[in-house]
Design an enzyme around this catalytic site. Structure first.
Site, PDB file in Angstrom:
ATOM      1  N   SER A 150      13.245  28.098  34.729  1.00 26.02           N
ATOM      2  CA  SER A 150      12.933  26.803  35.335  1.00 26.02           C
ATOM      3  C   SER A 150      11.440  26.737  35.612  1.00 26.02           C
ATOM      4  O   SER A 150      10.915  27.475  36.455  1.00 26.02           O
ATOM      5  CB  SER A 150      13.709  26.621  36.637  1.00 26.02           C
ATOM      6  OG  SER A 150      13.252  25.437  37.268  1.00 26.02           O
TER       7      SER A 150
ATOM      8  N   HIS B 238      13.704  24.977  31.087  1.00 26.55           N
ATOM      9  CA  HIS B 238      14.433  24.099  32.018  1.00 26.55           C
ATOM     10  C   HIS B 238      13.409  23.296  32.823  1.00 26.55           C
ATOM     11  O   HIS B 238      12.537  23.852  33.487  1.00 26.55           O
ATOM     12  CB  HIS B 238      15.313  24.938  32.946  1.00 26.55           C
ATOM     13  CG  HIS B 238      16.193  24.119  33.839  1.00 26.55           C
ATOM     14  ND1 HIS B 238      17.398  23.591  33.425  1.00 26.55           N
ATOM     15  CD2 HIS B 238      16.032  23.717  35.127  1.00 26.55           C
ATOM     16  CE1 HIS B 238      17.944  22.911  34.417  1.00 26.55           C
ATOM     17  NE2 HIS B 238      17.139  22.960  35.465  1.00 26.55           N
TER      18      HIS B 238
ATOM     19  N   ASP C 180      12.805  20.338  35.603  1.00 27.13           N
ATOM     20  CA  ASP C 180      13.445  19.631  36.724  1.00 27.13           C
ATOM     21  C   ASP C 180      12.676  18.365  37.096  1.00 27.13           C
ATOM     22  O   ASP C 180      11.530  18.434  37.536  1.00 27.13           O
ATOM     23  CB  ASP C 180      13.484  20.543  37.955  1.00 27.13           C
ATOM     24  CG  ASP C 180      14.482  21.676  37.781  1.00 27.13           C
ATOM     25  OD1 ASP C 180      15.646  21.388  37.457  1.00 27.13           O
ATOM     26  OD2 ASP C 180      14.088  22.840  37.981  1.00 27.13           O
TER      27      ASP C 180
ATOM     28  N   MET D 280      12.579  15.260  39.641  1.00 20.55           N
ATOM     29  CA  MET D 280      13.086  14.827  40.955  1.00 20.55           C
ATOM     30  C   MET D 280      12.358  13.568  41.391  1.00 20.55           C
ATOM     31  O   MET D 280      11.133  13.484  41.271  1.00 20.55           O
ATOM     32  CB  MET D 280      12.822  15.917  41.994  1.00 20.55           C
ATOM     33  CG  MET D 280      13.403  17.262  41.640  1.00 20.55           C
ATOM     34  SD  MET D 280      12.941  18.491  42.858  1.00 20.55           S
ATOM     35  CE  MET D 280      13.667  19.959  42.127  1.00 20.55           C
TER      36      MET D 280
ATOM     37  N   HIS E  58      16.545  18.300  33.267  1.00 25.44           N
ATOM     38  CA  HIS E  58      17.540  18.101  34.334  1.00 25.44           C
ATOM     39  C   HIS E  58      17.053  16.966  35.229  1.00 25.44           C
ATOM     40  O   HIS E  58      16.110  17.140  35.997  1.00 25.44           O
ATOM     41  CB  HIS E  58      17.664  19.427  35.107  1.00 25.44           C
ATOM     42  CG  HIS E  58      18.561  19.382  36.297  1.00 25.44           C
ATOM     43  ND1 HIS E  58      18.585  20.391  37.243  1.00 25.44           N
ATOM     44  CD2 HIS E  58      19.475  18.459  36.713  1.00 25.44           C
ATOM     45  CE1 HIS E  58      19.467  20.087  38.173  1.00 25.44           C
ATOM     46  NE2 HIS E  58      20.016  18.923  37.897  1.00 25.44           N
TER      47      HIS E  58
ATOM     48  N   MET F  35      17.231  14.773  38.259  1.00 17.96           N
ATOM     49  CA  MET F  35      17.754  14.590  39.624  1.00 17.96           C
ATOM     50  C   MET F  35      17.208  13.260  40.118  1.00 17.96           C
ATOM     51  O   MET F  35      16.353  13.197  41.009  1.00 17.96           O
ATOM     52  CB  MET F  35      17.310  15.769  40.499  1.00 17.96           C
ATOM     53  CG  MET F  35      18.085  17.042  40.192  1.00 17.96           C
ATOM     54  SD  MET F  35      17.270  18.522  40.769  1.00 17.96           S
ATOM     55  CE  MET F  35      16.263  18.860  39.343  1.00 17.96           C
TER      56      MET F  35
ATOM     57  N   MET G 175      25.558  23.205  39.773  1.00 14.12           N
ATOM     58  CA  MET G 175      24.489  23.513  40.737  1.00 14.12           C
ATOM     59  C   MET G 175      25.004  24.578  41.705  1.00 14.12           C
ATOM     60  O   MET G 175      26.014  24.389  42.388  1.00 14.12           O
ATOM     61  CB  MET G 175      24.079  22.261  41.517  1.00 14.12           C
ATOM     62  CG  MET G 175      23.382  21.194  40.695  1.00 14.12           C
ATOM     63  SD  MET G 175      21.950  21.773  39.775  1.00 14.12           S
ATOM     64  CE  MET G 175      20.896  22.411  41.066  1.00 14.12           C
TER      65      MET G 175
ATOM     66  N   ASP H   8      22.658  26.734  37.730  1.00 15.13           N
ATOM     67  CA  ASP H   8      21.291  26.389  38.159  1.00 15.13           C
ATOM     68  C   ASP H   8      21.129  26.543  39.670  1.00 15.13           C
ATOM     69  O   ASP H   8      21.716  25.790  40.443  1.00 15.13           O
ATOM     70  CB  ASP H   8      21.002  24.934  37.742  1.00 15.13           C
ATOM     71  CG  ASP H   8      19.560  24.543  37.977  1.00 15.13           C
ATOM     72  OD1 ASP H   8      18.737  25.421  38.321  1.00 15.13           O
ATOM     73  OD2 ASP H   8      19.254  23.344  37.796  1.00 15.13           O
TER      74      ASP H   8
HETATM   75  C1  DX5 Z   1      16.897  22.902  41.904  1.00 10.60           C
HETATM   76  C2  DX5 Z   1      16.523  22.934  40.454  1.00 10.60           C
HETATM   77  C3  DX5 Z   1      16.534  24.301  39.874  1.00 10.60           C
HETATM   78  C4  DX5 Z   1      15.493  25.220  40.457  1.00 10.60           C
HETATM   79  C5  DX5 Z   1      15.963  26.624  40.294  1.00 10.60           C
HETATM   80  O1  DX5 Z   1      17.006  21.596  42.330  1.00 10.60           O
HETATM   81  O2  DX5 Z   1      17.428  22.159  39.700  1.00 10.60           O
HETATM   82  O3  DX5 Z   1      16.406  24.263  38.449  1.00 10.60           O
HETATM   83  O4  DX5 Z   1      14.232  25.058  39.864  1.00 10.60           O
HETATM   84  O5  DX5 Z   1      15.086  27.451  40.954  1.00 10.60           O
HETATM   85  P1  DX5 Z   1      15.524  28.864  41.537  1.00 10.60           P
HETATM   86  O6  DX5 Z   1      15.935  29.706  40.385  1.00 10.60           O
HETATM   87  O7  DX5 Z   1      14.276  29.323  42.215  1.00 10.60           O
HETATM   88  O8  DX5 Z   1      16.667  28.624  42.507  1.00 10.60           O
HETATM   89 ZN    ZN Z   2      17.455  22.343  37.465  1.00  5.88          ZN
END
Ligand code: DX5
Ligand code: ZN
Length: 216
Positions: free
Chosen positions: A8, A33, A35, A37, A66, A68, A137, A175
């Site tokens: 990630s 990966h 993320d 947000m 991903h 969010m 998750m 994840d």
């Molecule tokens: C959380 C993200 C994850 C996050 C994982 O909302 O979707 O992908 O980056 O990070 P770690 O491995 O540090 O929990």
């Molecule tokens: Zn993620």
């Protein structure tokens, strides 16, 4: 199929993103990966389209994006244009999930569905053939570096049973909070893809940490 590793990049050094992407390119990782947000679906904001376009220039492996975010439908074609290979939306953010998945596939991307820790995996049974990747998750989405939620193992086992019963090729991705203490247990339970942020990037040798997760 051997399991896949998706570092990630939320935990990467954004001031040295090219360097960190080259590390992943030359490692045994399978996907990036990414993320996204929006500060509405989750209580945090990460980065958006211009940053992902810049990342894509340096990525030699698929981008696993991903989302969010609320209203993901309005950005599906944009994420295709900037280089997403797998596009994952949250079950909790989609009123018409079947339509959303068809729209993702119509753009030529793999379609993923992410489930918050409180969302039962059984809700996906009727749609399982339309889903390429289910992202379970194992933390509440929004932040890297959180602790792994132990009930995840039960969810993986239950989802694997559904996938087998329906004879679907859907992959199970985990994840949040993945590390060397839980990785093997997750794979034994039926996980196919492990996302790892902090565990990789905060380690003294990220490339060998990826190698260790891959060789489990
Ligand atoms: C959380 C993200 C994850 C996050 C994982 O909302 O979707 O992908 O980056 O990070 P770690 O491995 O540090 O929990
Ligand atoms: Zn993620």
């Amino acid at each position: 199929m051997p399991h896949l590793i998706a570092p990630s990049v939320l935990a990467a050094d954004f001031a040295n993103i090219q360097r960190d992407f080259e590390m992943i390119n030359s490692s045994e990782a399978d996907w990036f990966h990414i993320d996204v947000m929006d500060g509405v679906f989750v209580p945090n904001i990460s980065f958006g389209m211009p940053v992902i376009s810049a990342m894509k220039k340096h990525a030699k492996k698929p981008l696993d994006v991903h989302l969010m975010i609320v209203n993901p439908d309005q950005y599906i074609s944009t994420f295709k244009e900037i280089g997403a290979d797998i596009l994952t939306v949250h079950y909790e953010a989609c009123t018409h999930l079947h339509r959303t998945l068809q729209a993702i596939k119509a753009e030529g991307m793999k379609a993923g569905v992410a489930l918050n820790p409180h969302t039962p995996v059984g809700l996906l049974e009727d749609l399982i053939h339309d889903i390429d990747v289910v992202c379970i998750m194992s933390v509440n989405p929004g932040f890297g570096g959180q602790s792994f939620i132990e009930n995840t193992y039960n969810k993986v086992v239950e989802l694997k049973k559904i996938i087998k019963k329906k004879q679907s090729a859907t992959l199970i991705e985990i994840d949040g909070g993945v590390n060397s203490d839980n990785a093997k247990l997750l794979i034994d339970a039926g996980a196919d893809v492990l996302v790892a942020g902090s565990f990789v990037f905060k380690s003294s040798n990220p490339k060998s940490t990826i190698e260790k997760l891959k060789s489990i």
